[in-house]
Write an enzyme that holds these catalytic residues in place. Sequence first.
Site, short mmCIF file in Angstrom:
data_model
loop_
_atom_site.label_atom_id
_atom_site.label_comp_id
_atom_site.label_asym_id
_atom_site.label_seq_id
_atom_site.Cartn_x
_atom_site.Cartn_y
_atom_site.Cartn_z
N LYS A 201 -2.87 -1.22 1.50
CA LYS A 201 -2.80 -2.27 0.48
C LYS A 201 -3.49 -3.54 0.95
CE LYS A 201 0.55 -4.48 -2.60
NZ LYS A 201 1.98 -4.56 -2.98
N GLU A 207 -2.47 -0.01 12.51
CA GLU A 207 -2.60 1.42 12.76
C GLU A 207 -3.73 2.02 11.92
OE1 GLU A 207 1.86 0.44 13.17
OE2 GLU A 207 0.16 -0.19 11.92
N GLY A 262 4.67 -0.37 -1.15
CA GLY A 262 4.12 0.76 -0.43
C GLY A 262 4.93 2.03 -0.56
N ARG A 263 6.25 1.92 -0.43
CA ARG A 263 7.07 3.13 -0.47
C ARG A 263 7.31 3.64 -1.89
NH1 ARG A 263 9.48 -1.30 1.36
NH2 ARG A 263 11.38 -2.15 0.45
N GLU A 348 14.10 1.27 4.71
CA GLU A 348 13.27 0.08 4.54
C GLU A 348 13.75 -0.73 3.35
OE1 GLU A 348 9.03 0.14 6.00
OE2 GLU A 348 8.67 -0.12 3.86
N HIS A 379 21.48 26.08 12.44
CA HIS A 379 21.45 26.52 13.83
C HIS A 379 21.16 25.37 14.78
CE1 HIS A 379 21.61 30.80 12.66
NE2 HIS A 379 20.98 30.36 11.58
N LYS A 490 5.09 -6.26 13.48
CA LYS A 490 3.63 -6.35 13.46
C LYS A 490 3.15 -7.59 14.20
CE LYS A 490 3.00 -3.95 9.02
NZ LYS A 490 2.54 -4.11 7.61
#
Length: 525
Positions: A201, A207, A262-263, A348, A379, A490
């Site tokens: 965005k 990253e 974003g999410r 978040e 398991h 950040k």
Amino acid sequence: MNNPTDTSAWKALLAHSKEFKQRDFRLSELFHGSNNRFDSFSLRHENLLLDYSRNYLNDATKKLLIDLAHQQQLPQAIAAMFAGKAINNSEQRAALHVALREPGESSEHGEVIDTLARMEKFVNRVQAGSWSGFDSNRITDVVNIGIGGSDLGPALVTDALSAFATGQVKLHFVSNIDPSHIATTLLDLQPESTLFIIASKSFCTEETQRNAVAARKWLLSKLEDEKATSNHFVAITKNSAAATNFGIDPKNIFPLWDWVGGRYSLWSAIGLPIALAIGMDNFRQLLAGAHSMDQHFKNADLADNMPVMMALITIWYRGFFDCHSTAVVPYSQGLKLLPAYLQQLYMESLGKSVDVNGVAVGFDTGEVLWGGVGSDGQHSYFQLLHQGSDFIPVDFIAFATAAVADAQTQHRALLANCFSQSLALMAGETDPESPHQYIAGNKPSNTLLLSALTPYNLGSLIALFEHKVYVQSVIWNINAFDQWGVELGKRLSRQVFDALEAPGEPSGLDDSTTSLIKKVREWNP
């Protein structure tokens, strides 16, 4: 909206909760003497069934929870979101992701319709081979470079809907700043047939930026012409100037808007890798399923509203039963990335300790969400669910129809495992041969059963969880749409990076960080 603990409904729920905390309480006994508990404590919307009958609920509980929702003005908050009000109050923005999946004929957002049309044209060109690489090679591989919402949503949906893949291109996802992630992804790819999507965005997320630079370096080391970037890179961003400066042709930049978090962005141009994988028609089906859930959430009465009831159950357990985590267990290999996707969506959004007015909340908000696919989980971590000392509700997710043709018998074995686990969590084993075999039971769960794993149904399922999160934020009076904790990390990362890069004694950092930097220099001179 108020502090929920000040409401009369909260105080009544506190007293009511004691009914379920008595030593002789048995969850299974709620079914005794009732032939219709399932009918009273389940909901259906189209191809999605929610069975919430195995919870610490009776009619009185449900009424008090609905009272709490009204006292916290939930209906007004739902209306405000759909009206595009600035419900992200700390940033004075709307959170109008529902507009991304409105049908074209009813959409009031022309820019969304235009972007979908551009996506469709682009997808059709890539799949038909008319969008070619710099040396006129057909694009065979697409690498999406993003992180967080720019990675998790597209990766989840592309993986889940692999049965609907057109087979024209192969999708890859790179998110981690660890250089090995992009290096191993590119190992078997050819530059002349690889297309990169830079999804950011801001177009300055560290990253994503570092991986994008590494991708461009790899491409140009083989094609040896700066002009190749325009054939092999597209961007999805709000910051078109930065994308242009990177070398991406303005014609190859897809927009994002302030009102898309974003999410919540997989429904936007961030979903471009999804559309490239499964085709634009299936991507529109994904949007249509989400829109259908939007309409259910907007219009259904609170007691008949699937996201509302799921959220209220979580609030009930978080506020009154010392619940610190919830497990999400999809009995579907296709949904193996769903717990990771929901972790970002939940934690978040709901990891907040002040309310919308900046006042400390004074009660527990977002819980830890975790999980993994069934039946693998049986398991590994299911032992803790059955005999551990923590109170951990479980959301089971399953599909009535197998994703693989001619595998219904094996699929029924999968469903048998799913249904029997929720039964075992409820009933336990209270008359064992030894104390080591004692299983207390009384562990609550929801079961979400869908008819099949299709784009439409998956869109509906994801939107259900989105709206559940919003309801929880409204009841708790917190902002689900900012993430200042992420921003702090950040900023500090940039400071530490400068210290790692600079020669001499690190300054301005604590002793632990300084010592770690020195050890890195010692081991990597």
